[in-house]
Structures are given as C-alpha cells and as structure tokens.
Design a protein around this motif. Structure first.
Motif, mmCIF file in Angstrom:
data_model
loop_
_atom_site.group_PDB
_atom_site.id
_atom_site.type_symbol
_atom_site.label_atom_id
_atom_site.label_comp_id
_atom_site.label_asym_id
_atom_site.label_seq_id
_atom_site.Cartn_x
_atom_site.Cartn_y
_atom_site.Cartn_z
ATOM 1 N N UNK A 351 0.875 6.558 -7.506
ATOM 2 C CA UNK A 351 1.180 7.264 -8.748
ATOM 3 C C UNK A 351 1.181 6.351 -9.979
ATOM 4 N N UNK A 352 0.828 5.080 -9.802
ATOM 5 C CA UNK A 352 0.714 4.171 -10.945
ATOM 6 C C UNK A 352 -0.556 4.520 -11.725
ATOM 7 N N UNK A 353 -0.510 4.314 -13.035
ATOM 8 C CA UNK A 353 -1.672 4.566 -13.882
ATOM 9 C C UNK A 353 -2.910 3.897 -13.283
ATOM 10 N N UNK A 354 -4.001 4.667 -13.126
ATOM 11 C CA UNK A 354 -5.186 4.188 -12.419
ATOM 12 C C UNK A 354 -5.795 2.976 -13.112
ATOM 13 N N UNK A 355 -5.911 3.011 -14.421
ATOM 14 C CA UNK A 355 -6.527 1.902 -15.150
ATOM 15 C C UNK A 355 -5.720 0.619 -15.000
ATOM 16 N N UNK A 356 -4.411 0.732 -15.134
ATOM 17 C CA UNK A 356 -3.571 -0.455 -15.003
ATOM 18 C C UNK A 356 -3.540 -0.939 -13.545
ATOM 19 N N UNK A 357 -3.575 -0.014 -12.610
ATOM 20 C CA UNK A 357 -3.574 -0.412 -11.212
ATOM 21 C C UNK A 357 -4.835 -1.201 -10.862
ATOM 22 N N UNK A 358 -5.987 -0.791 -11.394
ATOM 23 C CA UNK A 358 -7.224 -1.540 -11.175
ATOM 24 C C UNK A 358 -7.162 -2.916 -11.832
ATOM 25 N N UNK A 359 -6.432 -3.001 -12.930
ATOM 26 C CA UNK A 359 -6.257 -4.300 -13.579
ATOM 27 C C UNK A 359 -5.364 -5.217 -12.741
ATOM 28 N N UNK A 360 -4.357 -4.625 -12.091
ATOM 29 C CA UNK A 360 -3.464 -5.417 -11.254
ATOM 30 C C UNK A 360 -4.139 -5.856 -9.954
ATOM 31 N N UNK A 361 -4.942 -4.964 -9.381
ATOM 32 C CA UNK A 361 -5.536 -5.204 -8.064
ATOM 33 C C UNK A 361 -7.055 -5.211 -8.214
ATOM 34 N N UNK A 362 -7.643 -6.413 -8.303
ATOM 35 C CA UNK A 362 -9.107 -6.524 -8.412
ATOM 36 C C UNK A 362 -9.766 -6.380 -7.044
ATOM 37 N N UNK A 363 -9.234 -7.011 -6.032
ATOM 38 C CA UNK A 363 -9.793 -6.970 -4.677
ATOM 39 C C UNK A 363 -9.006 -5.949 -3.863
ATOM 40 N N UNK A 364 -9.386 -4.681 -3.980
ATOM 41 C CA UNK A 364 -8.636 -3.608 -3.321
ATOM 42 C C UNK A 364 -8.749 -3.709 -1.796
ATOM 43 N N UNK A 365 -9.936 -3.997 -1.286
ATOM 44 C CA UNK A 365 -10.103 -4.089 0.163
ATOM 45 C C UNK A 365 -9.291 -5.240 0.745
ATOM 46 N N UNK A 366 -9.352 -6.384 0.094
ATOM 47 C CA UNK A 366 -8.555 -7.510 0.577
ATOM 48 C C UNK A 366 -7.071 -7.255 0.459
ATOM 49 N N UNK A 367 -6.667 -6.522 -0.569
ATOM 50 C CA UNK A 367 -5.265 -6.171 -0.783
ATOM 51 C C UNK A 367 -4.738 -5.326 0.381
ATOM 52 N N UNK A 368 -5.546 -4.384 0.847
ATOM 53 C CA UNK A 368 -5.135 -3.511 1.945
ATOM 54 C C UNK A 368 -5.192 -4.258 3.282
ATOM 55 N N UNK A 369 -6.248 -5.053 3.474
ATOM 56 C CA UNK A 369 -6.410 -5.749 4.754
ATOM 57 C C UNK A 369 -5.338 -6.802 4.977
ATOM 58 N N UNK A 370 -4.827 -7.380 3.917
ATOM 59 C CA UNK A 370 -3.826 -8.437 4.065
ATOM 60 C C UNK A 370 -2.566 -7.931 4.752
ATOM 61 N N UNK A 371 -2.214 -6.676 4.522
ATOM 62 C CA UNK A 371 -0.979 -6.141 5.117
ATOM 63 C C UNK A 371 -1.073 -6.033 6.639
ATOM 64 N N UNK A 372 -2.276 -6.121 7.198
ATOM 65 C CA UNK A 372 -2.458 -6.040 8.647
ATOM 66 C C UNK A 372 -2.629 -7.419 9.292
ATOM 67 N N UNK A 373 -2.633 -8.455 8.499
ATOM 68 C CA UNK A 373 -2.799 -9.803 9.025
ATOM 69 C C UNK A 373 -1.523 -10.225 9.760
ATOM 70 N N UNK A 374 -1.646 -10.775 10.984
ATOM 71 C CA UNK A 374 -0.432 -11.161 11.743
ATOM 72 C C UNK A 374 0.427 -12.196 11.023
ATOM 73 N N UNK A 375 -0.205 -13.144 10.357
ATOM 74 C CA UNK A 375 0.568 -14.162 9.643
ATOM 75 C C UNK A 375 1.329 -13.543 8.479
ATOM 76 N N UNK A 376 0.700 -12.587 7.785
ATOM 77 C CA UNK A 376 1.396 -11.944 6.676
ATOM 78 C C UNK A 376 2.516 -11.033 7.192
ATOM 79 N N UNK A 377 2.311 -10.419 8.346
ATOM 80 C CA UNK A 377 3.375 -9.596 8.919
ATOM 81 C C UNK A 377 4.601 -10.446 9.226
ATOM 82 N N UNK A 378 4.358 -11.655 9.716
ATOM 83 C CA UNK A 378 5.475 -12.568 9.957
ATOM 84 C C UNK A 378 6.203 -12.880 8.663
ATOM 85 N N UNK A 379 5.443 -13.142 7.592
ATOM 86 C CA UNK A 379 6.057 -13.428 6.291
ATOM 87 C C UNK A 379 6.867 -12.237 5.793
ATOM 88 N N UNK A 380 6.306 -11.041 5.913
ATOM 89 C CA UNK A 380 7.007 -9.850 5.428
ATOM 90 C C UNK A 380 8.304 -9.623 6.189
#
Length: 523
Positions: A351-380
């Motif tokens: 629900x964040x403004x689409x234009x600003x969200x695209x400005x915040x997140x340039x690499x959308x695919x990498x942004x989503x894939x990172x949450x499934x990384x085992x090392x990042x899951x450990x960090x979270x």
C-alpha cells in the motif's frame, strides 16, 4: 652399673631427650627462616624450667650435658642429692615446659615479622578507593591500559584482536584510501617451531606456482594465467558503516574523530559522502544547500523537523553535519519518508505509494529473493526480530519485518546510486547499531544493489564494505551476559552461515575488562 632413683626409668630419659631434640629442631628451622632472634638465650631459659626429676641419670655423659644446659658448675655435683623443699612451689611438668618454650618462640617470631622490611614490596590495597591506592612513596596506583580499537577477526568463533593506539589512525587512513577490509581470518606469518615444516614445504610450492604464472605457464600469452580476477584489487567504490546510538553525544564525538582520520588521505577529485540514516530522502535538497553553504544550522534544523525527524536526534548529530560541511563532503539522505513507514507498519508494503516504492527498491527481484536466503533467515531470526516492540494490539512481527527490510533496502539503494555515479568514491554511513550489526542490514545488501545499478562495477563485494560499531554495549549486541556477543550461528545446522557482529569495535574510552570476550594478542 648405673644407679637410678626410685621411680626413674629409661623411658623417662628417652622422653626428656626427645623433647629437647624437638625444641632444638624448632629453633634450627626458625634460624633458617631468619625470623627468630636470640634463640640460645631464650631456649636456655626455657630448658632451665625442666624439673630435676628428669635428670636422675648420673652418667658422666648425661651429667655433662645437663650441667651445660641446666645449671652452673657449682650446682653440678650436688644436684643429684637435692630434694625439693616442702614450702617451695612445685616444678613445672614437661608439658608446661614445652608449651612455655613454644609460646616464647611464637612471640619472638611475631615481633620480628611485624617489623617493616626494607626489601618488602609495597603492594596497593585494591579494596580501597582508587584515590587512596598508593605505591612507592605516595603515587596513586594506575591500572594497565586497554586498547580502544578492536578487530573482530573472522575465526570460528570470532575473536577480538586489540590494536595499539599508534595503529588506529593507520587503519582508518587505509579505509580512506579505499582498501576495504578483508574478511579472511588473521594468520600469524612469523616463522616458529609450529609452522616451520609447513612453510618450508608449501612455501616452496607457492613459489613455483607464482613463477609459472609470471611466465604464462598455462599457455596464456600475457602471463595472466588465464584468470579473470582483478590482480590490482581496485574497487570502484568503498563503504564504511558506523553503528551508533542516535541519542548519544559520545558516539557522535567518536564518529567525528574517526571520520577525521578517514578523510585525511582523500585526494582532490575523489568523491566522499556522508550518509545519514535519520534523514528522509525528501530532505536531499536541503542537505545539498547546507553542504554548499547556502543554509545555516537553524534552517537545516527547521527543515528536518518539518519532515518528521526528532529534534533531539538532529541536535545530537549536528557536530557531524558541521564536520562534513567543513570538509566539503556530500550529504546523503537515506531513510524512507515517515508517512511511508507508518503505512507499511499498519497497512503493508503493497500500500506504499508506487512511485516512491520503486525509488526505494530498485532491484525488486533481488529484494524478494533475499528473504528466502538461509543466511538472511538466520540474521532475521537472531538479530532483526529481537528489536520488535508492538506499537498497538494489532501490530505483528510481520509488519515490523516489512518496515525494516524497506528501510534497509532504501538505504542501500540510495547509497549505491550515488556511489556508482561517482568513480573511486567513498561513502561513510552513520546508522543505528541495530541496523548494521551482523551484516544483514543495508551493509549486507549493498553488493547486490551496486551490481544491479551498475553491472560493470568491479570490486564491489563484501570486502569493499567495512562495519564499525561505536561504543556498543552487551545488550546492543544481543548478549545475555556482560560480554559482547561476537557472532550468530553457532549450532551445527547454522555454523556454515555464521556471521560476526562487525569488522571493528571502537570505544571512546578504555572499556571494562568484563566486556571483551575471546581476546587475542595486541597488534
């Protein structure tokens, strides 16, 4: 034949001489220890109290011994015929004589040991206050100094390597020159008995390999060995993240001191920027005007307050802004807008403004894939969720997670865009400790985002990013004890994803000894 008095026996004679021998042995020990004085006179006086009934044997040998020890020459010949007067006090028993001699010996020992010795060490009393701890003529006792800068070495588990004060500036200047920080464990290269065989064998093998590469031993014409690695180690950009407490003036003062040494080797034409995690990205124009001298402190403070920044945080970090302005450093606003963070926390990231969200997140695919990384899951699990505090009854850990990953991605994207547009640049980011500890925040996302923004960028890897925690406490490193926690991932299942808390730990003053775990030798 030897005459004996009635009641006398050879056993009495043996007991008497056994007591004399024991007291003589005690006197000899005290003399060897050097803690007894005037032993002969003391023991003669004690021996004179032995009753005459113990001297009934009249052999010439015993009489000679008894005469020398117990009586004068005139009394020697008549001692055997004397009888105690009825009106005289009874002679002391053997037990009383032994007790009396021992008491006299202890008294003399105490008198000698109580006297001050010229060779005794004047050791301070550690139970007294420091102001009263004196040694050697009244000098106040000083504790040994401990280092204020520590490398978190990449061993398993990580260890702390203290640096001498003379080396601190050199380390910071190397960061300013764009060297980055190696993530390999520190290895002692000096030759010793433990590694002489290893260095003799493997050192020769490595020498032959280096010669083969130099002459193009693999068939390559240029002698590069066919490898694609950049041998020069040049990095298009380097980054330094400082984890601080936004409300601590000590952390701000320390950050200014470190930044002073970092920017010293920067040459004219090399771009240097200071990233501010507390400034929303909409304040970038205000920061640009301030760094160019078009705005003063009051105008900057008013603009930041209007964008939702707390006044206390602004005033605490004002010395840092003034320093950056004096060095003509670029100022970068890295944080998402305050209203967008409220939207994510209450309504979700979608629900964040689409234009600003695209400005915040340039690499959308990498942004989503990172949450499934085992090392990042450990960090979270081990770091990120530890800071969750519900804002209301409807607030959930999922909403908090969405907010923090948006903040981290926005900071990494803004930093990468500026750095990739300025070759040979250096960006120093000041952010809360909770966002940069254990390398999972914006500092962990930067290599991926930089490669997305500029696929041709070289040298942008983990070693191009240095993380320094300033004055961290055990609680801020998520430790359950007084010691700092240095790593996450200690179970057999997560050991291969183990991550250290930072590259360096820096203190404003000498830290307490019970804060520093797993210390190594000073470098």
């Amino acid at each position: 034949m030897m005459n004996r008095k009635p009641g006398g026996s050879s056993s009495s004679f043996r007991r008497t001489h056994a007591g004399i021998f024991a007291l003589s042995s005690c006197a000899w020990c005290l003399l060897k220890l050097g803690s007894f004085v005037a032993v002969p006179g003391l023991f003669v006086e004690a021996f004179q109290q032995v009753p005459p009934s113990y001297h009934s044997h009249r052999t010439r040998t015993s009489a000679r011994i008894q005469g020398k020890l117990f009586m004068n020459d005139e009394q020697d010949c008549d001692a055997e015929n004397e009888k105690p007067s009825l009106g005289m006090p009874s002679a002391p028993t053997r037990r009383e004589a032994l007790v009396s001699a021992a008491a006299a010996a202890l008294s003399a020992t105490a008198a000698v040991t109580s006297a001050p010795s010229a060779q005794a060490l004047d050791i301070p009393n550690f139970l007294l206050p420091k102001s009263q701890q004196t040694v050697d003529g009244g000098k106040v006792y000083q504790q040994a100094r401990r280092a204020t800068a520590y490398l978190v070495d990449s061993t398993i588990p990580p260890t702390l390597v203290p640096f001498r004060a003379s080396r601190e500036a050199a380390i910071l200047k190397q960061l300013g020159m764009g060297s980055g920080t190696s993530k390999e464990p520190y290895v002692e290269e000096s030759l010793n008995l433990n590694n002489i065989a290893q260095k003799g064998i493997y050192g020769a093998v490595d020498g032959i390999k280096s010669v083969g590469k130099a002459v193009g031993g693999d068939g390559s014409a240029d002698g590069s060995g066919g490898g694609s690695a950049d041998l020069s180690g040049k990095k298009d950009a380097t980054f330094v993240f400082m984890g601080v407490d936004d409300a601590s003036s000590d952390d701000t003062e320390l950050a200014v001191g470190l930044l002073t040494d970092i920017v010293k080797p920067r040459q004219r034409g090399q771009s240097t920027a200071l990233g501010l995690a507390f400034c929303p990205q909409s304040t970038q124009e205000v920061l640009d005007a301030y760094s160019k001298g078009k705005n003063d402190d009051s105008m900057l403070i008013d603009a930041l307050i209007a964008s939702g920044v707390d006044r206390g945080i602004i005033e605490t970090n004002l010395p840092l802004l003034r320093f950056a302005k004096s060095k003509r450093m670029f100022l970068l606003a890295l944080s998402p807008e305050v209203e967008d963070l409220k939207t994510v926390r209450s309504e979700g990231l979608q629900n964040v403004n689409v234009e600003r969200r695209q400005n915040y997140v340039a690499d959308a695919d990498g942004f989503i894939a990172l949450t499934q990384d085992p090392k990042y899951k450990l960090y979270a699990e081990k770091s990120l969720f530890k800071d969750f505090v519900p804002l209301n009854d409807k607030d959930t850990p999922g909403d908090f997670f969405a907010e923090r990953i948006l903040v981290h991605e926005a900071m990494a994207t803004a930093t990468a865009r500026w750095a990739m547009s300025h070759p040979d640049s250096l960006v120093v980011v000041v952010a809360p400790i909770s966002d940069v500890r254990y390398m999972g925040g914006p500092n962990g996302r930067l290599p991926r985002v930089c490669k997305f923004v500029n696929p041709l960028a070289t040298g942008i890897d983990e070693e191009a990013i240095t993380t320094i925690l300033l004055n961290p406490s055990a609680k801020e490193t998520l430790s359950m004890s007084n010691f700092l926690r240095l790593e996450i991932g200690t179970t057999p299942q997560t050991l291969k994803y183990q991550t250290k808390v930072s590259d360096y730990i820096w203190f404003s003053a000498m830290p307490k000894v019970n804060v520093l775990p797993r210390m190594m030798n000073v470098r």
